[in-house]
Design an enzyme around this catalytic site. Structure first.
Site, PDB file in Angstrom:
ATOM      1  N   GLY A  45       0.842  -1.199   0.000  1.00 18.15           N
ATOM      2  CA  GLY A  45       0.000   0.000   0.000  1.00 18.15           C
ATOM      3  C   GLY A  45       0.869   1.237   0.000  1.00 18.15           C
ATOM      4  O   GLY A  45       2.077   1.168   0.279  1.00 18.15           O
ATOM      5  N   GLN A  50       2.769  10.087   1.904  1.00 14.92           N
ATOM      6  CA  GLN A  50       4.071   9.430   2.057  1.00 14.92           C
ATOM      7  C   GLN A  50       5.060   9.872   0.974  1.00 14.92           C
ATOM      8  O   GLN A  50       6.257   9.662   1.103  1.00 14.92           O
ATOM      9  CB  GLN A  50       3.919   7.900   2.032  1.00 14.92           C
ATOM     10  CG  GLN A  50       3.191   7.354   3.257  1.00 14.92           C
ATOM     11  CD  GLN A  50       3.078   5.853   3.223  1.00 14.92           C
ATOM     12  OE1 GLN A  50       2.192   5.306   2.576  1.00 14.92           O
ATOM     13  NE2 GLN A  50       3.973   5.167   3.906  1.00 14.92           N
ATOM     14  N   CYS A  94       5.477  -0.203   7.869  1.00 17.13           N
ATOM     15  CA  CYS A  94       5.151   1.035   7.159  1.00 17.13           C
ATOM     16  C   CYS A  94       6.377   1.456   6.367  1.00 17.13           C
ATOM     17  O   CYS A  94       7.493   1.446   6.901  1.00 17.13           O
ATOM     18  CB  CYS A  94       4.768   2.126   8.161  1.00 17.13           C
ATOM     19  SG  CYS A  94       4.328   3.687   7.378  1.00 17.13           S
ATOM     20  N   LEU A  95       6.159   1.825   5.116  1.00 21.16           N
ATOM     21  CA  LEU A  95       7.296   2.223   4.272  1.00 21.16           C
ATOM     22  C   LEU A  95       7.919   3.519   4.784  1.00 21.16           C
ATOM     23  O   LEU A  95       9.062   3.818   4.447  1.00 21.16           O
ATOM     24  CB  LEU A  95       6.833   2.369   2.811  1.00 21.16           C
ATOM     25  CG  LEU A  95       6.334   1.065   2.168  1.00 21.16           C
ATOM     26  CD1 LEU A  95       5.775   1.334   0.773  1.00 21.16           C
ATOM     27  CD2 LEU A  95       7.434   0.004   2.102  1.00 21.16           C
ATOM     28  N   HIS A 136      -4.932   1.086   7.328  1.00 17.90           N
ATOM     29  CA  HIS A 136      -3.602   1.693   7.535  1.00 17.90           C
ATOM     30  C   HIS A 136      -3.412   2.878   6.576  1.00 17.90           C
ATOM     31  O   HIS A 136      -2.939   3.939   6.973  1.00 17.90           O
ATOM     32  CB  HIS A 136      -2.547   0.600   7.299  1.00 17.90           C
ATOM     33  CG  HIS A 136      -1.116   1.042   7.362  1.00 17.90           C
ATOM     34  ND1 HIS A 136      -0.229   0.590   8.316  1.00 17.90           N
ATOM     35  CD2 HIS A 136      -0.387   1.879   6.571  1.00 17.90           C
ATOM     36  CE1 HIS A 136       0.952   1.140   8.114  1.00 17.90           C
ATOM     37  NE2 HIS A 136       0.892   1.917   7.054  1.00 17.90           N
ATOM     38  N   GLU A 137      -3.826   2.685   5.308  1.00 15.75           N
ATOM     39  CA  GLU A 137      -3.624   3.752   4.302  1.00 15.75           C
ATOM     40  C   GLU A 137      -4.553   4.945   4.571  1.00 15.75           C
ATOM     41  O   GLU A 137      -4.126   6.100   4.436  1.00 15.75           O
ATOM     42  CB  GLU A 137      -3.855   3.206   2.887  1.00 15.75           C
ATOM     43  CG  GLU A 137      -2.929   2.066   2.474  1.00 15.75           C
ATOM     44  CD  GLU A 137      -1.468   2.323   2.747  1.00 15.75           C
ATOM     45  OE1 GLU A 137      -1.025   3.487   2.702  1.00 15.75           O
ATOM     46  OE2 GLU A 137      -0.742   1.348   3.046  1.00 15.75           O
ATOM     47  N   HIS A 140      -3.190   7.136   7.150  1.00 20.48           N
ATOM     48  CA  HIS A 140      -2.159   8.068   6.634  1.00 20.48           C
ATOM     49  C   HIS A 140      -2.808   9.380   6.173  1.00 20.48           C
ATOM     50  O   HIS A 140      -2.240  10.458   6.361  1.00 20.48           O
ATOM     51  CB  HIS A 140      -1.413   7.465   5.443  1.00 20.48           C
ATOM     52  CG  HIS A 140      -0.215   6.626   5.816  1.00 20.48           C
ATOM     53  ND1 HIS A 140       0.857   7.122   6.514  1.00 20.48           N
ATOM     54  CD2 HIS A 140       0.089   5.334   5.552  1.00 20.48           C
ATOM     55  CE1 HIS A 140       1.761   6.163   6.678  1.00 20.48           C
ATOM     56  NE2 HIS A 140       1.321   5.058   6.114  1.00 20.48           N
TER      57      HIS A 140
HETATM   58  O1  K1U Z   1       1.505   2.431   3.937  1.00 19.61           O
HETATM   59  C1  K1U Z   1       2.583   1.858   3.940  1.00 19.61           C
HETATM   60  O2  K1U Z   1       3.521   2.332   4.567  1.00 19.61           O
HETATM   61  C2  K1U Z   1       2.760   0.571   3.206  1.00 19.61           C
HETATM   62  C3  K1U Z   1       2.727  -0.649   4.127  1.00 19.61           C
HETATM   63  C4  K1U Z   1       1.283  -1.136   4.188  1.00 19.61           C
HETATM   64  C5  K1U Z   1       0.926  -2.115   5.266  1.00 19.61           C
HETATM   65  C6  K1U Z   1       1.720  -3.175   5.604  1.00 19.61           C
HETATM   66  C7  K1U Z   1       1.334  -4.068   6.587  1.00 19.61           C
HETATM   67  C8  K1U Z   1       0.128  -3.921   7.197  1.00 19.61           C
HETATM   68  C9  K1U Z   1      -0.654  -2.850   6.865  1.00 19.61           C
HETATM   69  C10 K1U Z   1      -0.267  -1.956   5.883  1.00 19.61           C
HETATM   70  C11 K1U Z   1       3.643  -1.704   3.538  1.00 19.61           C
HETATM   71  O3  K1U Z   1       3.446  -2.138   2.452  1.00 19.61           O
HETATM   72  S1  K1U Z   1       4.980  -2.237   4.494  1.00 19.61           S
HETATM   73  C12 K1U Z   1       5.705  -3.522   3.478  1.00 19.61           C
HETATM   74  C13 K1U Z   1       4.978  -4.809   3.520  1.00 19.61           C
HETATM   75  O4  K1U Z   1       4.121  -5.014   4.369  1.00 19.61           O
HETATM   76  C14 K1U Z   1       5.242  -5.851   2.498  1.00 19.61           C
HETATM   77  C15 K1U Z   1       6.227  -5.718   1.572  1.00 19.61           C
HETATM   78  C16 K1U Z   1       6.454  -6.711   0.631  1.00 19.61           C
HETATM   79  C17 K1U Z   1       5.705  -7.857   0.628  1.00 19.61           C
HETATM   80  C18 K1U Z   1       4.722  -8.007   1.579  1.00 19.61           C
HETATM   81  C19 K1U Z   1       4.487  -7.012   2.509  1.00 19.61           C
HETATM   82 ZN    ZN Z   2       2.343   3.281   6.294  1.00 25.08          ZN
END
Ligand code: K1U
Ligand code: ZN
Length: 174
Positions: A45, A50, A94-95, A136-137, A140
């Site tokens: 996401g 972000q 979270c990225l 989560h998004e 944000h």
């Molecule tokens: O919003 C963001 O920062 C993105 C975040 C979203 C998220 C992850 C986990 C739970 C809720 C929301 C991410 O994508 S973190 C990276 C991640 O979870 C992932 C990366 C590669 C493969 C699988 C998962």
């Molecule tokens: Zn996030």
């Protein structure tokens, strides 16, 4: 075009984003860029703030199975219109807070309404990881991060780690 992702703490990650009034080609291009940025990260996401854009726009694709067609979703002005009493705990990342994780409890199922790329109103029920991710998004867009659900001490520890990471990255860029 791939964008760089803001790292916490950053004042732009704490602000409430403005609703999108008119869908334009510029916004459609931005959504494309966000998907490219999300897939490259990699992530499931991404929300516009972000990448420093204060519009209510999110993208997500929680289809993780290899060899399966991607299932990207682009949502303008997403709104949770109902949420289940039943909850789920998921270890979120979270990225904007790299390599930090926390168990977060949220409604297990949510109904979301949004405007799609053609300006049509969509409504859909989400469960599992999709439900966690869309919440989560949307958080944000309201200036809320997953660490805001954690105990203050843990949140402070993570924030300090991120400040250190940002200092190191700035030094490397010199
Ligand atoms: O919003 C963001 O920062 C993105 C975040 C979203 C998220 C992850 C986990 C739970 C809720 C929301 C991410 O994508 S973190 C990276 C991640 O979870 C992932 C990366 C590669 C493969 C699988 C998962
Ligand atoms: Zn996030």
């Amino acid at each position: 075009m791939k964008h760089s992702i803001l790292i916490h703490p950053d004042p732009r990650l704490k602000k409430i984003c403005a609703p999108v009034a008119d869908l334009s080609d510029k916004l459609r291009l931005l959504a494309d860029d966000m998907l490219e940025t999300m897939y490259a990260a990699p992530g499931i996401g991404l929300a516009a703030p972000q990448i420093g854009v204060m519009d209510r726009l999110i993208v997500l694709d929680c289809e993780k199975e290899e060899g399966v067609e991607p299932k990207p979703l682009v949502m303008f002005n997403p709104e949770i219109i109902s949420a289940s009493d039943e909850t789920n705990v998921y270890e979120e990342g979270c990225l904007s807070i790299p390599e930090q994780y926390g168990d977060i409890e949220r409604p297990a199922e949510v109904k979301v309404r949004w405007l799609d790329l053609d300006g049509n109103l969509q409504e859909r029920d989400f469960d599992g990881l999709w439900a966690t991710c869309v919440q989560h998004e949307i958080d944000h867009l309201n200036g809320k991060l997953f660490i805001d659900y954690l105990k203050p001490l843990r949140r402070q520890m993570i924030t300090r780690k991120m400040m250190k990471l940002k200092r190191e990255r700035a030094r490397e860029a010199d």
